[in-house]
Enzyme design. Structure first.
Site, PDB file in Angstrom:
ATOM      1  CG  HIS A  37       5.027  -4.643  -0.730  1.00 40.85           C
ATOM      2  ND1 HIS A  37       4.414  -5.732  -1.290  1.00 40.85           N
ATOM      3  CD2 HIS A  37       4.240  -4.239   0.294  1.00 40.85           C
ATOM      4  CE1 HIS A  37       3.305  -6.000  -0.623  1.00 40.85           C
ATOM      5  NE2 HIS A  37       3.171  -5.109   0.331  1.00 40.85           N
ATOM      6  NE  ARG A 187      -6.443 -10.339   1.795  1.00 41.05           N
ATOM      7  CZ  ARG A 187      -6.078  -9.480   2.737  1.00 41.05           C
ATOM      8  NH1 ARG A 187      -5.676  -8.261   2.372  1.00 41.05           N
ATOM      9  NH2 ARG A 187      -6.111  -9.807   4.011  1.00 41.05           N
TER      10      ARG A 187
END
Length: 283
Positions: A37, A187
């Site tokens: 990100h 995740r």
């Protein structure tokens, strides 16, 4: 850097920026930010005068039995990542801010969303298209940034922008990996130490197939078989799908004659992970 929770306040900031003649970049995320990100934010900062990062776990893209309630969240950590990367605003709304209680309007798509992840997550991309459309309307960015790890999502967003005439440039950014090759994902935090080691089979299997393609293999079936065979050597891995598809249409291919996407989804224990590589025979 500001953290904004209301659409009205964000629109007021955007209006002021536009009045000053600033270009605007948007990085849509579901939070729990990692280096992948951060790379998107850094890219956006380098290409725009102002950057908004949305930090919103979007409920409409989760299926009934998926991990909405357990999806990792850490807003304080996210804000620090955004500030370090140079973002100007983090948009962190509650679901009630983004969706009216009697909301009944969605943005959906045929074709590109039927296969790959759309096969096992049939409502997922309707949620993605809806929330990204809303963010585009709220932020009105010049450019929006998405990671290539979510390759189907990137293709879907690009097609939606084309089909609905959004005046926005979609920028795809390379997959960011851990040192051992595992694609970064929020995740990954679900994985136990044993599962984390087992998850390396995703990148290992794709890398071997990519080398086969670079060496001249053009039979999609042989490449898929090689990937499947490799993944099945890991006892903790359970295949959701392994596919080679046309890079633009996402339709399965029998042989490589144009740019393709090799995409996989694999359960390691209870955690579903995705990874991919792109290949062009002309390269």
């Amino acid at each position: 850097m500001q953290v904004v929770t209301s659409i009205e306040e964000l629109r007021s900031i955007i209006k002021w920026w536009r009045g000053e003649g600033h270009s605007i970049g948007l990085v849509p995320t579901m939070g729990y930010l990692h280096e992948g990100h951060k790379s998107l934010i850094v890219k956006a900062v380098s290409e725009n005068d102002r950057v908004v990062v949305s930090d919103f776990v979007n409920p409409t893209q989760f299926g009934a039995n998926e991990d909405l309630s357990s999806y990792p969240r850490d807003m304080e950590r996210d804000a620090a990542v955004c500030e370090e990367a140079g973002a100007d605003v983090v948009f962190h709304p509650e679901p009630e801010e983004m969706y009216f209680e009697d909301n009944c309007t969605f943005v959906d798509m045929d074709g590109l969303t039927k296969g790959l992840c759309g096969k096992s997550r049939p409502t997922h991309f309707r949620g993605v298209c809806t929330v990204v459309s809303k963010l585009f309307h709220i932020v009105t960015p010049d450019r929006a940034y998405f990671g290539q790890k979510d390759a189907q999502q990137l293709a879907v967003i690009r097609r939606m922008v084309r089909d609905l005439n959004f005046g926005i440039s979609i920028v795809g950014c390379p997959i960011v990996r851990e040192e051992d090759g595992l694609a970064m994902s929020s995740r990954n935090t679900y994985l136990s130490p044993k599962e984390r080691k087992a998850a390396l089979i995703l990148h290992k299997s794709l890398s071997a197939a990519e080398e086969m393609a670079k060496a001249g293999e053009r039979d999609a079936g042989k490449l898929i078989s090689a990937i499947v065979k490799s993944i099945k050597t890991e006892p903790l891995a359970r295949i959701d799908y392994v596919e080679l598809v046309d890079a633009e249409t996402l339709e399965p291919v029998g042989s490589i004659k144009a740019p393709i996407l090799a995409a996989i989804a694999v359960y390691i224990g209870k955690t579903r992970l995705i990874d991919n590589f792109s290949f062009s025979p002309e390269a």
